[in-house]
Design a protein around this motif. Structure first.
Motif, PDB file in Angstrom:
ATOM      1  N   UNK A 123       0.934  -1.119  -0.263  1.00 38.59           N
ATOM      2  CA  UNK A 123      -0.271  -0.461   0.203  1.00 38.59           C
ATOM      3  C   UNK A 123       1.807   1.296   0.025  1.00 38.59           C
ATOM      4  N   UNK A 124       0.338   2.130  -0.463  1.00 43.88           N
ATOM      5  CA  UNK A 124       0.806   4.006  -0.876  1.00 43.88           C
ATOM      6  C   UNK A 124       1.771   4.249   0.918  1.00 43.88           C
ATOM      7  N   UNK A 125       0.143   4.185   1.483  1.00 44.95           N
ATOM      8  CA  UNK A 125       0.384   4.739   3.052  1.00 44.95           C
ATOM      9  C   UNK A 125       2.149   3.889   3.539  1.00 44.95           C
ATOM     10  N   UNK A 126       2.048   3.218   3.029  1.00 45.62           N
ATOM     11  CA  UNK A 126       3.312   2.156   4.195  1.00 45.62           C
ATOM     12  C   UNK A 126       4.541   1.920   3.162  1.00 45.62           C
ATOM     13  N   UNK A 127       4.484   3.222   2.657  1.00 45.89           N
ATOM     14  CA  UNK A 127       5.746   3.410   2.037  1.00 45.89           C
ATOM     15  C   UNK A 127       7.436   3.385   2.783  1.00 45.89           C
ATOM     16  N   UNK A 128       7.181   3.823   3.471  1.00 44.61           N
ATOM     17  CA  UNK A 128       8.869   4.304   4.005  1.00 44.61           C
ATOM     18  C   UNK A 128       8.991   2.128   4.753  1.00 44.61           C
ATOM     19  N   UNK A 129       8.061   1.682   5.200  1.00 43.53           N
ATOM     20  CA  UNK A 129       8.157   0.135   5.574  1.00 43.53           C
ATOM     21  C   UNK A 129       8.217  -0.606   4.576  1.00 43.53           C
ATOM     22  N   UNK A 130       8.028  -0.122   3.742  1.00 42.95           N
ATOM     23  CA  UNK A 130       8.138  -1.123   2.600  1.00 42.95           C
ATOM     24  C   UNK A 130       9.579  -0.857   1.581  1.00 42.95           C
ATOM     25  N   UNK A 131      10.092  -0.052   1.606  1.00 46.66           N
ATOM     26  CA  UNK A 131      11.349   0.960   1.528  1.00 46.66           C
ATOM     27  C   UNK A 131      12.569  -0.323   2.381  1.00 46.66           C
ATOM     28  N   UNK A 132      12.094   0.339   3.827  1.00 48.80           N
ATOM     29  CA  UNK A 132      13.030  -0.739   4.641  1.00 48.80           C
ATOM     30  C   UNK A 132      12.879  -2.866   4.891  1.00 48.80           C
ATOM     31  N   UNK A 133      11.892  -2.841   4.252  1.00 45.82           N
ATOM     32  CA  UNK A 133      11.678  -3.767   3.094  1.00 45.82           C
ATOM     33  C   UNK A 133      12.289  -4.914   2.355  1.00 45.82           C
ATOM     34  N   UNK A 134      12.009  -4.111   1.785  1.00 41.51           N
ATOM     35  CA  UNK A 134      13.244  -3.966   0.228  1.00 41.51           C
ATOM     36  C   UNK A 134      14.793  -4.145   0.627  1.00 41.51           C
ATOM     37  N   UNK A 135      15.112  -3.681   1.154  1.00 37.96           N
ATOM     38  CA  UNK A 135      16.480  -3.039   1.806  1.00 37.96           C
ATOM     39  C   UNK A 135      16.923  -4.529   2.133  1.00 37.96           C
ATOM     40  N   UNK A 136      16.301  -5.345   3.626  1.00 36.93           N
ATOM     41  CA  UNK A 136      16.609  -6.484   4.197  1.00 36.93           C
ATOM     42  C   UNK A 136      15.820  -7.639   2.858  1.00 36.93           C
ATOM     43  N   UNK A 137      15.198  -7.464   2.137  1.00 33.90           N
ATOM     44  CA  UNK A 137      15.223  -8.593   0.657  1.00 33.90           C
ATOM     45  C   UNK A 137      15.952  -8.553   0.077  1.00 33.90           C
ATOM     46  N   UNK A 138      16.885  -7.141  -0.302  1.00 29.18           N
ATOM     47  CA  UNK A 138      17.808  -7.392  -1.308  1.00 29.18           C
ATOM     48  C   UNK A 138      19.192  -8.378  -0.608  1.00 29.18           C
ATOM     49  N   UNK A 139      19.466  -7.829   0.372  1.00 24.11           N
ATOM     50  CA  UNK A 139      20.415  -8.393   1.419  1.00 24.11           C
ATOM     51  C   UNK A 139      20.568  -9.647   1.970  1.00 24.11           C
ATOM     52  N   UNK A 140      18.701 -10.353   1.873  1.00 24.63           N
ATOM     53  CA  UNK A 140      18.784 -11.583   2.156  1.00 24.63           C
ATOM     54  C   UNK A 140      18.543 -12.029   0.536  1.00 24.63           C
ATOM     55  N   UNK A 141      18.063 -11.551  -0.898  1.00 20.79           N
ATOM     56  CA  UNK A 141      18.987 -12.459  -1.261  1.00 20.79           C
ATOM     57  C   UNK A 141      20.197 -12.323  -2.220  1.00 20.79           C
ATOM     58  N   UNK A 142      20.984 -11.458  -1.870  1.00 23.05           N
ATOM     59  CA  UNK A 142      22.469 -11.691  -1.749  1.00 23.05           C
ATOM     60  C   UNK A 142      22.788 -12.992  -0.918  1.00 23.05           C
ATOM     61  N   UNK A 143      22.762 -13.352  -0.031  1.00 22.92           N
ATOM     62  CA  UNK A 143      22.641 -14.736   0.291  1.00 22.92           C
ATOM     63  C   UNK A 143      22.474 -15.620  -0.221  1.00 22.92           C
ATOM     64  N   UNK A 144      21.715 -15.953  -0.806  1.00 19.83           N
ATOM     65  CA  UNK A 144      20.724 -16.682  -1.898  1.00 19.83           C
ATOM     66  C   UNK A 144      21.569 -16.667  -3.257  1.00 19.83           C
ATOM     67  N   UNK A 165      27.031  -0.757   6.166  1.00 19.79           N
ATOM     68  CA  UNK A 165      26.915   0.989   5.686  1.00 19.79           C
ATOM     69  C   UNK A 165      26.515   1.353   4.987  1.00 19.79           C
ATOM     70  N   UNK A 166      27.483   0.782   3.283  1.00 13.81           N
ATOM     71  CA  UNK A 166      26.339   0.939   2.071  1.00 13.81           C
ATOM     72  C   UNK A 166      24.766   1.240   1.895  1.00 13.81           C
ATOM     73  N   UNK A 167      24.703  -0.210   2.486  1.00 15.03           N
ATOM     74  CA  UNK A 167      23.189  -0.372   1.444  1.00 15.03           C
ATOM     75  C   UNK A 167      22.384  -0.005   2.407  1.00 15.03           C
ATOM     76  N   UNK A 168      22.629   0.069   3.609  1.00 17.40           N
ATOM     77  CA  UNK A 168      21.709   0.848   4.484  1.00 17.40           C
ATOM     78  C   UNK A 168      21.569   2.377   4.247  1.00 17.40           C
ATOM     79  N   UNK A 169      22.286   2.986   3.398  1.00 16.86           N
ATOM     80  CA  UNK A 169      22.330   4.131   2.996  1.00 16.86           C
ATOM     81  C   UNK A 169      21.396   4.478   1.798  1.00 16.86           C
ATOM     82  N   UNK A 170      22.146   3.442   0.917  1.00 15.91           N
ATOM     83  CA  UNK A 170      21.818   3.417  -0.060  1.00 15.91           C
ATOM     84  C   UNK A 170      21.411   1.713  -1.194  1.00 15.91           C
ATOM     85  N   UNK A 171      19.881   1.839  -0.415  1.00 14.47           N
ATOM     86  CA  UNK A 171      19.601   0.439  -0.898  1.00 14.47           C
ATOM     87  C   UNK A 171      19.767  -0.308  -1.813  1.00 14.47           C
TER      88      UNK A 171
END
Length: 209
Positions: A102-123, A154-160
Motif C-alpha cells: 500500500x502507498x501509505x506504507x511506503x517507508x516500511x516497504x522501503x525498509x523491507x526491500x533493503x532486507x529483501x535485497x540482502x537476503x537475496x544476496x545470500x541466496x 554501512x553502504x546498503x542501509x544508506x543506499x539500498x
C-alpha cells in the motif's frame, strides 16, 4: 532435498541475525532512510518508481492497455525516465513487486526491500557455492559473512541499490563458469541482460570484476 533444508535454515538464521543487528533501529525509533542521500534521493525515487508501476498496473486493469510512460515533465524540466532513473535500479525486477504494497506504507516497504535485497544476496552467494559443491555449513557461514559485511551494513542501509551488485556478482561468476566449463551461454546472456536493465553502472563495475 538438502538444498531446500539449507535454505530453510539460512532463512531462519538470516532473520535472527537481522533482528540482532537492526534491533537498535527499532529501539531508538529510527528508520533506514538516511538523512542525506536517503531522504533526498533514494527514498523519494523508490516511492516514485513504486507509483510508476502502480499507475501502469491500474491503467492496464482499467483499459486493458499496457503503457510505459517514457517522459516525465515533473523530473527536472522534463526528462527521459529510464535513462534518468537507471542508476537508481529503475529496471530492477524486484521493484515490480512494490505494486502489492500500500502507498501509505511506503517507508516500511522501503525498509523491507533493503532486507529483501540482502537476503537475496545470500541466496545468490549460496547458489554459487552449491554450484562448486561446497559443504553446507561452510556455505552458510560464508553467506552470512557476505551479507552482513561492512559494505552492506554501512553502504546498503544508506543506499539500498548498493545491494544489487551483491545479488548479481555470484550469479555472474556462476554464469561465467557455466560458459567456460559447460559451454552453456544462455544463463550468462540472461544475467548480463538483467544487470544492464537494472543499472548501467553496476554492469560496468561487475564486468571489470
Amino acid at each position: 532435498k538438502n538444498i531446500g533444508i539449507y535454505y530453510m535454515i539460512y532463512s531462519l538464521v538470516f532473520v535472527f541475525v537481522s533482528i540482532g543487528i537492526f534491533f537498535v533501529f527499532i529501539k531508538e525509533g529510527r528508520s533506514f532512510v538516511w538523512m542525506h542521500d536517503g531522504y533526498e534521493q533514494n527514498f523519494p525515487l523508490f516511492s516514485y518508481m513504486s507509483e510508476y508501476y502502480k499507475d501502469i498496473l491500474s491503467e492496464f486493469i482499467a483499459t486493458g492497455t499496457l503503457t510505459f510512460p517514457m517522459i516525465d515533465l515533473g523530473l527536472g524540466f522534463g526528462v527521459d525516465i529510464i535513462s534518468t532513473l537507471n542508476f537508481y535500479v529503475f529496471g530492477d525486477p524486484l521493484l515490480l513487486f512494490t505494486v502489492f504494497f500500500p502507498r501509505e506504507q511506503i517507508e516500511s516497504t522501503y525498509q523491507f526491500f533493503i532486507l529483501l535485497r540482502l537476503y537475496l544476496a545470500g541466496v545468490a552467494f549460496s547458489a554459487y557455492c552449491f554450484y562448486h559443491k561446497r559443504e553446507d555449513f561452510s556455505i552458510l557461514v560464508g553467506s552470512l559473512v557476505y551479507v552482513f559485511c561492512g559494505y552492506a551494513l554501512f553502504g546498503v542501509i544508506r543506499h539500498p541499490h548498493f545491494a544489487t551488485p551483491m545479488i548479481y556478482l555470484p550469479l555472474l561468476l556462476m554464469a561465467v563458469d557455466k560458459l567456460l566449463k559447460e559451454k552453456k551461454s544462455y544463463f550468462f546472456t540472461y544475467i548480463v541482460f538483467l544487470i544492464a536493465l537494472t543499472n548501467f553502472y553496476y554492469l560496468y563495475k561487475l564486468t571489470i570484476i
